[in-house]
Write a protein that holds these residues in place. Structure first.
Motif, PDB file in Angstrom:
ATOM      1  N   PHE A  76       3.817   4.827  12.118  1.00 32.35           N
ATOM      2  CA  PHE A  76       3.166   3.687  11.144  1.00 32.35           C
ATOM      3  C   PHE A  76       2.916   2.541  11.877  1.00 32.35           C
ATOM      4  CE2 PHE A  76       4.077   0.259   8.668  1.00 32.35           C
ATOM      5  CZ  PHE A  76       3.258   0.232   7.596  1.00 32.35           C
ATOM      6  N   GLY A  77       4.075   2.132  12.540  1.00 31.65           N
ATOM      7  CA  GLY A  77       3.715   0.897  13.346  1.00 31.65           C
ATOM      8  C   GLY A  77       2.718   1.023  14.221  1.00 31.65           C
ATOM      9  N   ALA A  78       2.643   1.917  15.197  1.00 34.12           N
ATOM     10  CA  ALA A  78       1.590   2.053  16.230  1.00 34.12           C
ATOM     11  C   ALA A  78       0.141   2.137  15.613  1.00 34.12           C
ATOM     12  CB  ALA A  78       2.094   3.427  17.025  1.00 34.12           C
TER      13      ALA A  78
ATOM     14  N   PRO B   7      -2.213  -7.033   5.099  1.00 36.55           N
ATOM     15  CA  PRO B   7      -3.432  -6.461   3.949  1.00 36.55           C
ATOM     16  C   PRO B   7      -2.700  -5.488   3.126  1.00 36.55           C
ATOM     17  CG  PRO B   7      -4.010  -6.406   6.602  1.00 36.55           C
ATOM     18  CD  PRO B   7      -2.512  -6.708   6.682  1.00 36.55           C
ATOM     19  N   ASP B   8      -3.508  -5.197   2.252  1.00 41.65           N
ATOM     20  CA  ASP B   8      -3.351  -4.379   1.107  1.00 41.65           C
ATOM     21  C   ASP B   8      -3.087  -2.961   1.680  1.00 41.65           C
ATOM     22  OD1 ASP B   8      -3.469  -6.295  -0.720  1.00 41.65           O
ATOM     23  OD2 ASP B   8      -5.747  -5.879  -1.534  1.00 41.65           O
ATOM     24  N   GLU B   9      -3.815  -2.551   2.514  1.00 41.58           N
ATOM     25  CA  GLU B   9      -3.700  -1.214   3.006  1.00 41.58           C
ATOM     26  C   GLU B   9      -2.414  -0.936   3.844  1.00 41.58           C
ATOM     27  OE1 GLU B   9      -5.917   1.875   6.271  1.00 41.58           O
ATOM     28  OE2 GLU B   9      -6.412  -0.183   6.205  1.00 41.58           O
ATOM     29  N   VAL B  10      -2.023  -1.821   4.474  1.00 41.80           N
ATOM     30  CA  VAL B  10      -0.752  -1.757   5.194  1.00 41.80           C
ATOM     31  C   VAL B  10       0.528  -1.650   4.518  1.00 41.80           C
ATOM     32  CG1 VAL B  10       0.702  -2.930   7.211  1.00 41.80           C
ATOM     33  CG2 VAL B  10      -1.815  -2.912   7.326  1.00 41.80           C
ATOM     34  N   VAL B  11       0.684  -2.410   3.523  1.00 38.43           N
ATOM     35  CA  VAL B  11       1.780  -2.688   2.523  1.00 38.43           C
ATOM     36  C   VAL B  11       1.796  -1.481   1.650  1.00 38.43           C
ATOM     37  CG1 VAL B  11       2.143  -5.004   2.809  1.00 38.43           C
ATOM     38  CG2 VAL B  11       0.699  -4.188   0.834  1.00 38.43           C
ATOM     39  N   ARG B  12       0.672  -0.779   1.218  1.00 36.76           N
ATOM     40  CA  ARG B  12       0.442   0.356   0.357  1.00 36.76           C
ATOM     41  C   ARG B  12       1.036   1.547   1.211  1.00 36.76           C
ATOM     42  NH1 ARG B  12      -4.309  -0.696  -1.186  1.00 36.76           N
ATOM     43  NH2 ARG B  12      -5.267   0.469   0.372  1.00 36.76           N
ATOM     44  N   ASP B  13       0.567   1.618   2.527  1.00 36.57           N
ATOM     45  CA  ASP B  13       0.672   2.465   3.319  1.00 36.57           C
ATOM     46  C   ASP B  13       2.183   2.607   3.657  1.00 36.57           C
ATOM     47  OD1 ASP B  13      -1.692   3.652   3.290  1.00 36.57           O
ATOM     48  OD2 ASP B  13      -2.130   3.401   5.302  1.00 36.57           O
ATOM     49  N   PHE B  14       3.025   1.392   3.831  1.00 39.29           N
ATOM     50  CA  PHE B  14       4.278   1.468   4.074  1.00 39.29           C
ATOM     51  C   PHE B  14       5.249   2.042   2.845  1.00 39.29           C
ATOM     52  CE2 PHE B  14       8.372  -0.896   3.423  1.00 39.29           C
ATOM     53  CZ  PHE B  14       8.948  -0.701   4.697  1.00 39.29           C
ATOM     54  N   VAL B  15       4.918   1.390   1.555  1.00 39.46           N
ATOM     55  CA  VAL B  15       5.632   2.283   0.690  1.00 39.46           C
ATOM     56  C   VAL B  15       5.295   3.515   0.225  1.00 39.46           C
ATOM     57  CG1 VAL B  15       5.885  -0.107  -0.572  1.00 39.46           C
ATOM     58  CG2 VAL B  15       4.023   1.403  -1.156  1.00 39.46           C
TER      59      VAL B  15
ATOM     60  N   GLY C  89      17.063   6.885   1.093  1.00 38.56           N
ATOM     61  CA  GLY C  89      16.733   5.921  -0.036  1.00 38.56           C
ATOM     62  C   GLY C  89      16.500   4.352   0.586  1.00 38.56           C
ATOM     63  N   VAL C  90      15.268   4.369   1.049  1.00 37.90           N
ATOM     64  CA  VAL C  90      14.849   2.816   1.537  1.00 37.90           C
ATOM     65  C   VAL C  90      14.160   2.177   0.700  1.00 37.90           C
ATOM     66  CG1 VAL C  90      13.567   1.829   3.286  1.00 37.90           C
ATOM     67  CG2 VAL C  90      14.416   4.052   4.167  1.00 37.90           C
ATOM     68  N   ILE C  91      13.507   2.598  -0.266  1.00 34.98           N
ATOM     69  CA  ILE C  91      13.200   2.063  -1.338  1.00 34.98           C
ATOM     70  C   ILE C  91      13.191   3.196  -2.673  1.00 34.98           C
ATOM     71  CG2 ILE C  91      11.449   0.667  -0.487  1.00 34.98           C
ATOM     72  CD1 ILE C  91       9.166   2.472  -1.402  1.00 34.98           C
ATOM     73  N   HIS C  92      13.670   2.753  -3.735  1.00 36.08           N
ATOM     74  CA  HIS C  92      14.185   3.680  -4.849  1.00 36.08           C
ATOM     75  C   HIS C  92      12.699   4.400  -5.471  1.00 36.08           C
ATOM     76  CE1 HIS C  92      18.267   2.255  -6.306  1.00 36.08           C
ATOM     77  NE2 HIS C  92      18.244   3.092  -5.418  1.00 36.08           N
TER      78      HIS C  92
ATOM     79  N   TYR D 115       5.294  -1.975  -7.335  1.00 39.93           N
ATOM     80  CA  TYR D 115       5.708  -2.063  -5.932  1.00 39.93           C
ATOM     81  C   TYR D 115       5.359  -0.840  -5.040  1.00 39.93           C
ATOM     82  CZ  TYR D 115       8.084  -2.891  -1.543  1.00 39.93           C
ATOM     83  OH  TYR D 115       8.535  -3.035  -0.263  1.00 39.93           O
ATOM     84  N   GLN D 116       5.893   0.104  -5.734  1.00 40.17           N
ATOM     85  CA  GLN D 116       5.545   1.523  -5.189  1.00 40.17           C
ATOM     86  C   GLN D 116       3.996   2.056  -5.248  1.00 40.17           C
ATOM     87  OE1 GLN D 116       8.303   4.036  -7.229  1.00 40.17           O
ATOM     88  NE2 GLN D 116      10.155   3.122  -6.671  1.00 40.17           N
ATOM     89  N   HIS D 117       3.370   1.564  -5.988  1.00 39.79           N
ATOM     90  CA  HIS D 117       1.824   1.856  -6.151  1.00 39.79           C
ATOM     91  C   HIS D 117       1.109   0.869  -5.338  1.00 39.79           C
ATOM     92  CE1 HIS D 117      -1.716   3.026  -7.768  1.00 39.79           C
ATOM     93  NE2 HIS D 117      -2.281   1.846  -8.000  1.00 39.79           N
ATOM     94  N   THR D 118       1.504  -0.305  -5.048  1.00 40.66           N
ATOM     95  CA  THR D 118       0.561  -1.423  -4.408  1.00 40.66           C
ATOM     96  C   THR D 118       1.239  -1.970  -3.118  1.00 40.66           C
ATOM     97  OG1 THR D 118       1.406  -3.234  -5.579  1.00 40.66           O
ATOM     98  CG2 THR D 118      -0.363  -1.934  -6.582  1.00 40.66           C
ATOM     99  N   GLY D 119       2.642  -2.014  -3.135  1.00 39.73           N
ATOM    100  CA  GLY D 119       3.121  -2.263  -1.698  1.00 39.73           C
ATOM    101  C   GLY D 119       3.426  -3.790  -2.100  1.00 39.73           C
ATOM    102  N   ARG D 120       3.047  -4.423  -3.243  1.00 41.54           N
ATOM    103  CA  ARG D 120       3.279  -5.837  -3.542  1.00 41.54           C
ATOM    104  C   ARG D 120       4.288  -5.945  -4.255  1.00 41.54           C
ATOM    105  NH1 ARG D 120       0.331  -8.124   0.897  1.00 41.54           N
ATOM    106  NH2 ARG D 120      -1.569  -7.478   0.963  1.00 41.54           N
TER     107      ARG D 120
END
Length: 389
Positions: free
Chosen positions: A19-21, A39-47, A55-58, A113-118
């Motif tokens: 993901f980071g690369a 950007p929105d794309e980055v945080v969305r792909d992260f979640v 269990g990194v995020i619930h 948060y799980q939908h948007t990463g925000r």
């Protein structure tokens, strides 16, 4: 105690590395630091990452967080990006929300948060006269002519200028004191509420975490904004600051490793006086000491996370970690800058911004000096029990 990573841990790191690369390189990081966010794309792909089932995020059927997994994610992302990312704050603030809010209050925010990463809120706790001394906060809520009203101010509110809501810790002056301490209340307040002003605060590093100074002037509150979860008092809130210290140190560790990676690469490729810089004894000594500090940092961070995961957490472990890791990370980054010479002092290399970010962690989540204040009594008690025995 065995801190060797399992195969599942290694798979997790590899997924995060991929993901980071995909997203982080010198140009994108420089742009996003300037933009003060991802950007929105980055945080969305992260979640949306699988995190290899940890269990990194619930989500799904997770009932608890895996702190070592969270640490490994933060460390690797910081290493590969060479900058402080917002995810460490997301991890902490979500866990605070889940403890202090009811499921009905938490679920919509967590699902968004799980939908948007925000995150739909910014956490406001620090104050001008109550930075590390949280229990001395003066922001308060009281009933005036039948209306709940908030007054006060908060500093260093990450994303406070942009978030749609503020999660505010305040003294509840309508409630009686408990154990000699004022009653704590937690509120989720829409930022559009009249009486709230937000002013950006400039700082020298960690640009992707934009700070704001928030003022509350006769802000009229709705009782439904009060968080009503199982956690209520200062003791529960201060316990979560321990989590924040682990996440901050995991990030500092990753940044220091990034500095080390760059220093080793430079020392191996750079020629001076007819030979590789890595052949100079002074450079070899610096690299060796940097590696020792990295090993010590990693041991302390993993140990603290392991204790949380195995429900044998000790405050001394976290205090010693927070005392040592950010300062050692700053020293590693400084030595890496020295190895790169004049090039390291320019913005052409990420070393200079890594140094600034690491230096900030000596203040964030409790200063170096506060860690001594916490650790020293625990050390005295630890050794007194041995002497008495």
């Amino acid at each position: 105690m065995d801190f060797r990573l399992s195969e599942a841990d290694r798979v997790l790191i590899e997924h995060v590395r991929e993901f980071g690369a995909k997203y982080f390189n010198q140009d994108t990081v420089a742009q996003w630091r300037s933009d003060m966010g991802l950007p929105d794309e980055v945080v969305r792909d992260f979640v949306n990452l699988d995190f290899n089932g940890f269990g990194v995020i619930h989500r799904r059927d997770h009932v608890r967080y895996d702190m070592l997994a969270q640490v490994l994610v933060l460390e690797e992302l910081s290493r590969i990006s060479g900058t402080t990312l917002p995810f460490q704050n997301d991890f902490l603030q979500l866990q605070i929300l889940e403890a202090f809010a009811s499921p009905a209050q938490t679920d919509p925010i967590r699902m968004e948060y799980q939908h948007t990463g925000r995150l739909a809120f910014a956490f406001a706790v620090s104050e001008p006269s109550a930075g590390s001394d949280t229990m001395s906060m003066s922001t308060h809520v009281r009933t005036v002519d039948g209306q709940l009203t908030m007054n006060g101010e908060k500093l260093f509110v990450n994303n406070g200028e942009y978030a749609p809501a503020l999660l505010v810790a305040a003294i509840d002056e309508d409630a009686p004191k408990s154990g000699g301490h004022a009653a704590l209340s937690m509120w989720m307040i829409p930022c559009s509420t009249p009486g709230i002003t937000a002013v950006p605060e400039d700082k020298i590093g960690q640009e992707m975490l934009p700070f704001a100074h928030i003022q509350f002037h006769n802000v009229r509150l709705d009782e439904s904004w009060r968080l009503s979860g199982p956690a209520r008092g200062f003791s529960q809130l201060l316990a979560f600051f321990e989590y924040g210290r682990v996440f901050a140190c995991a990030t500092a560790l990753g940044l220091a490793q990034a500095a080390m990676d760059d220093a080793v690469k430079w020392a191996g490729e750079r020629k001076a006086f007819g030979k590789s810089v890595s052949e100079f004894q002074q450079v070899q000594e610096m690299l060796t000491d940097m590696e020792v500090k990295l090993a010590n940092m990693r041991h302390m961070v993993y140990k603290a996370a392991w204790e949380f995961d195995h429900e044998c957490h000790e405050r001394l472990t976290v205090a010693l970690m927070k005392r040592y890791v950010p300062r050692a990370a700053t020293e590693v980054a400084s030595d890496a800058m020295q190895i790169l010479g004049g090039r390291g002092y320019t913005t052409h290399e990420r070393i200079s911004s890594i140094w600034q970010d690491c230096r900030g962690f000596q203040i964030a989540e409790g200063t170096d000096q506060i860690m001594v204040y916490i650790a020293a009594p625990l050390i005295m008690a630890k050794y007194a029990s041995r002497i008495d025995a």
